[in-house]
Design an enzyme around this catalytic site. Structure first.
Site, PDB file in Angstrom:
ATOM      1  N   HIS A  15      -9.126   4.100  -1.588  1.00 39.15           N
ATOM      2  CA  HIS A  15      -7.781   3.554  -1.456  1.00 39.15           C
ATOM      3  C   HIS A  15      -7.432   2.575  -2.596  1.00 39.15           C
ATOM      4  O   HIS A  15      -7.324   1.379  -2.385  1.00 39.15           O
ATOM      5  CB  HIS A  15      -7.649   2.870  -0.081  1.00 39.15           C
ATOM      6  CG  HIS A  15      -6.295   2.335   0.230  1.00 39.15           C
ATOM      7  ND1 HIS A  15      -5.132   2.848  -0.316  1.00 39.15           N
ATOM      8  CD2 HIS A  15      -5.898   1.306   1.043  1.00 39.15           C
ATOM      9  CE1 HIS A  15      -4.085   2.161   0.165  1.00 39.15           C
ATOM     10  NE2 HIS A  15      -4.531   1.220   0.960  1.00 39.15           N
ATOM     11  N   CYS A  52       0.817  -1.215   0.000  1.00 34.98           N
ATOM     12  CA  CYS A  52       0.000   0.000   0.000  1.00 34.98           C
ATOM     13  C   CYS A  52       0.852   1.268   0.000  1.00 34.98           C
ATOM     14  O   CYS A  52       0.329   2.375  -0.123  1.00 34.98           O
ATOM     15  CB  CYS A  52      -0.953  -0.005   1.181  1.00 34.98           C
ATOM     16  SG  CYS A  52      -2.009  -1.462   1.151  1.00 34.98           S
ATOM     17  N   CYS A  93     -12.884   1.002   8.247  1.00 36.78           N
ATOM     18  CA  CYS A  93     -12.007   0.449   7.200  1.00 36.78           C
ATOM     19  C   CYS A  93     -12.099   1.284   5.926  1.00 36.78           C
ATOM     20  O   CYS A  93     -13.184   1.693   5.514  1.00 36.78           O
ATOM     21  CB  CYS A  93     -12.438  -0.974   6.843  1.00 36.78           C
ATOM     22  SG  CYS A  93     -12.585  -2.079   8.266  1.00 36.78           S
ATOM     23  N   SER A  94     -10.954   1.474   5.253  1.00 39.19           N
ATOM     24  CA  SER A  94     -10.975   2.133   3.945  1.00 39.19           C
ATOM     25  C   SER A  94     -11.550   1.150   2.922  1.00 39.19           C
ATOM     26  O   SER A  94     -11.498  -0.062   3.119  1.00 39.19           O
ATOM     27  CB  SER A  94      -9.561   2.571   3.558  1.00 39.19           C
ATOM     28  OG  SER A  94      -8.694   1.459   3.513  1.00 39.19           O
ATOM     29  N   LYS A 101      -9.876   6.538   3.887  1.00 36.29           N
ATOM     30  CA  LYS A 101     -11.226   6.188   4.341  1.00 36.29           C
ATOM     31  C   LYS A 101     -12.313   6.840   3.488  1.00 36.29           C
ATOM     32  O   LYS A 101     -13.250   6.164   3.062  1.00 36.29           O
ATOM     33  CB  LYS A 101     -11.385   6.611   5.810  1.00 36.29           C
ATOM     34  CG  LYS A 101     -12.772   6.374   6.386  1.00 36.29           C
ATOM     35  CD  LYS A 101     -13.055   4.891   6.505  1.00 36.29           C
ATOM     36  CE  LYS A 101     -14.536   4.571   6.692  1.00 36.29           C
ATOM     37  NZ  LYS A 101     -15.244   4.448   5.418  1.00 36.29           N
ATOM     38  N   ILE A 158     -12.318  -0.624  -1.009  1.00 36.41           N
ATOM     39  CA  ILE A 158     -11.614  -1.113  -2.199  1.00 36.41           C
ATOM     40  C   ILE A 158     -12.029  -0.205  -3.350  1.00 36.41           C
ATOM     41  O   ILE A 158     -13.215  -0.104  -3.671  1.00 36.41           O
ATOM     42  CB  ILE A 158     -11.980  -2.591  -2.451  1.00 36.41           C
ATOM     43  CG1 ILE A 158     -11.302  -3.452  -1.383  1.00 36.41           C
ATOM     44  CG2 ILE A 158     -11.593  -3.013  -3.857  1.00 36.41           C
ATOM     45  CD1 ILE A 158     -11.761  -4.876  -1.338  1.00 36.41           C
TER      46      ILE A 158
END
Lengths: 387, 387
Positions: B334, B85, B208-209, B330, B211
């Site tokens: 991402h 990442c 959570c960020s 977020k 997809i």
């Protein structure tokens, strides 16, 4: 920019290394390069890893961090560089820039590929990602197919024969026989190549490099510091890279790799040498036709004249120019991310006079030629023996 | 080494871009950056691409050559850089080194990830490759699981609460609402976060960020040439990177990311500034706990004091320090390889005064913080408004 020298190299045995994991291979090559340079893991201040397809072949991405971890480096900047089969050569060049710039002082360039944890068909599909997924692979062509197209056109335009291509494999197997690190230790004949299974007409099994596991590592420092680590520093006197279309069909000419011609021209210019000054070269013979094109793209032979010269033995050990003394990708093996670094390791050994059993006499200047995909990337590095 | 400036930036809309292929996203961001710099594709002389998992997510490796091809660059050296990442931040730093060294003069750093061509479960498995395949993933843990362990320990050691973590998501969604490029345009409350589905206790869905698909691009030149392209060059005054063990369990402390602390310290030293000089920061909030740790690792807050400060609004738009004005991972999304470059694009807009609707007043110094895996890699870059 600072002058840069290679002061340590290390290599694993290439081949079907079912005995070794990704981490094991990294340790084997990495530690050998520390020992060769008389350095410890704590001396390294940046790491460049050449690797193509660890994500698909081993489900492990983030291989830069993995190598830094496995070798217990000191929280240094670490990264993976990917350029398909030219990943190793590309990592070499980025490590060179890092030292030349003054950003880092003791940099490791390590290439790694673990390919035999998946089936041959899965590995072949993974390697296909080096070409254009949407416009080549999805239409059904494989990498042997792409190089077969180049071979057919080269045969059509220049009269190159299947026997001449076969002679590349025969030479490279003969060299690999003398290299303890090589995947294959098997002398083959032109007849063996001609009778081997057809893969993509006119390329037969023995025209193709194998799927191998392996790792190669080297350590670079500013040339001014090199004598602290070795009596025979090897200077990087040229390093150039170029790109071309991803898809073979978009090129002007498929009997030559334009990116390699551009990179070679720049590297020769940086090193202030001409092709005839090169004593020993490791070139990207992923298929036998690729070595013939390399001889022409690098200016060692005029277009259309390399195949006969190779067949006549001019590029054998201690010939007019010694090519692929390691055995090349064909004989030494082709763990893709490691290949570009392994080429440099072999040249270092040749220039130091340490190429046991396959030493080229008076080797002063060496060259590596590393190609990605069907020629979308090429890296040419020129090394010379230091003073 | 030469001083380096950013003179052009471009970004795609982030999100579920079912309308766009890998190549389409590259064009969208790349062309925008050419236009912003007043350059054409023929002006670029090297390309660094940040991408994590194109091989697994799109079956396309060799993305450096693909981007060079798609943007019709002139046979330039092109490569992919991968660090999970942190691939984008790493590509940024390598591009910076290439210009600073004198090797190249007009360098593009482009980040790209196309993640929605596979199922969420396949994407999650692919992202797992950022951790240790053998010693983490094969034991069944996922990335939310790794960050959940960090969150639990942070709660245990410092009394951090779930509501404080939730406040990170609330702030970042509020910022993303003002950013037309963001994945999400949805204001959320702490209550929304607390009631969202549990993913890995204590992390809930809104911790959570997402997809995302997306691409970001920027162009660097020597600072001395910058005024040819822009009235407001942005200077790279610090760029540092560090690594740590691949496996979370091997770290000394899991309430902090040591690689980020090391990289930050080096970057501050290069830039000759202290944390309190930073006006605006884009940090790696892959999970809400990660932003809390980032605030502490970057020295903006003492250990254990960031969570309360964020909850109290100190890091909101035009707060004590404005953090993740883009919406962060977020809220903005991402697409992993693009994230590190997108962070720099947002900082460039802030320092130029072009961050429409979310502009930080008098932003002079900005910072990006990009993390790979569970903290095995961290890159910190410091940008400042040129004279």
């Amino acid at each position: 920019m600072r002058k840069v020298a290679i002061v340590g190299v290390g290599l694993t045995k290439f081949g079907e290394r079912y005995d070794a994991s990704l981490r094991n291979l990294v340790s084997e090559a990495g530690i050998a390069s520390f020992q060769d340079a008389g350095m410890s893991n704590k001396d390294i201040d940046a790491l460049y890893v050449g690797n193509m397809a660890s994500g698909r072949l081993t489900e492990q991405e983030h291989v830069g961090a993995l190598v830094a971890d496995e070798l217990a480096l000191s929280n240094v900047p670490a990264l993976k560089v990917e350029n398909a089969c030219a990943s190793g050569g590309t990592a070499f060049r980025q490590a060179y820039i890092a030292v030349a710039s003054g950003m880092h002082d003791r940099v490791m360039a390590l290439g790694i590929e673990k390919m035999t944890d998946v089936s041959t068909s899965e590995a072949t599909t993974g390697l296909g990602g080096a070409g254009d997924k949407s416009w080549e692979l999805d239409d059904g062509i494989t990498f042997p197919g792409l190089y077969a197209l180049m071979a057919r056109r080269h045969m059509h335009d220049y009269g190159t024969t299947e026997e001449q291509m076969a002679s590349v494999a025969v030479k490279n197997h003969a060299n690999a026989y003398k290299n303890k690190y090589a995947h294959f230790h098997k002398i083959i004949s032109i007849d063996d190549v001609m009778k081997s299974k057809m893969i993509a007409d006119p390329l037969k099994l023995y025209d193709c490099s194998p799927i191998s596991d392996g790792s190669a590592s080297l350590i670079m420092v500013p040339a001014d510091d090199a004598k602290k680590y070795t009596d025979t520093p090897i200077i990087i006197s040229g390093s150039a890279q170029a790109s071309d279309t991803l898809r073979l069909a978009d090129r002007d000419d498929i009997t030559s790799i334009k990116a390699a011609r551009i990179a070679a021209e720049k590297a020769y210019s940086q090193a202030r040498i001409k092709p005839s000054d090169v004593n020993v070269a490791e070139v990207h013979d992923c298929f036998t036709i690729a070595e013939i094109m390399a001889m022409e793209d690098l200016g060692f032979y005029k277009k259309g004249e390399a195949a006969k010269a190779i067949f006549d033995g001019e590029t054998g050990l201690n010939g007019r120019i010694s090519v692929n003394t390691s055995g090349g990708l064909k004989g030494c093996g082709h763990p893709v991310g490691a290949t570009g670094i392994k080429q440099a390791v072999e040249i270092v050994w040749q220039l130091r006079g340490e190429a046991e059993g396959r030493q080229v006499s008076n080797a002063m200047i060496g060259l590596t030629h590393n190609v990605g995909g069907s020629g979308s990337t090429a890296v040419v590095n020129i090394l010379k023996r230091g003073d």
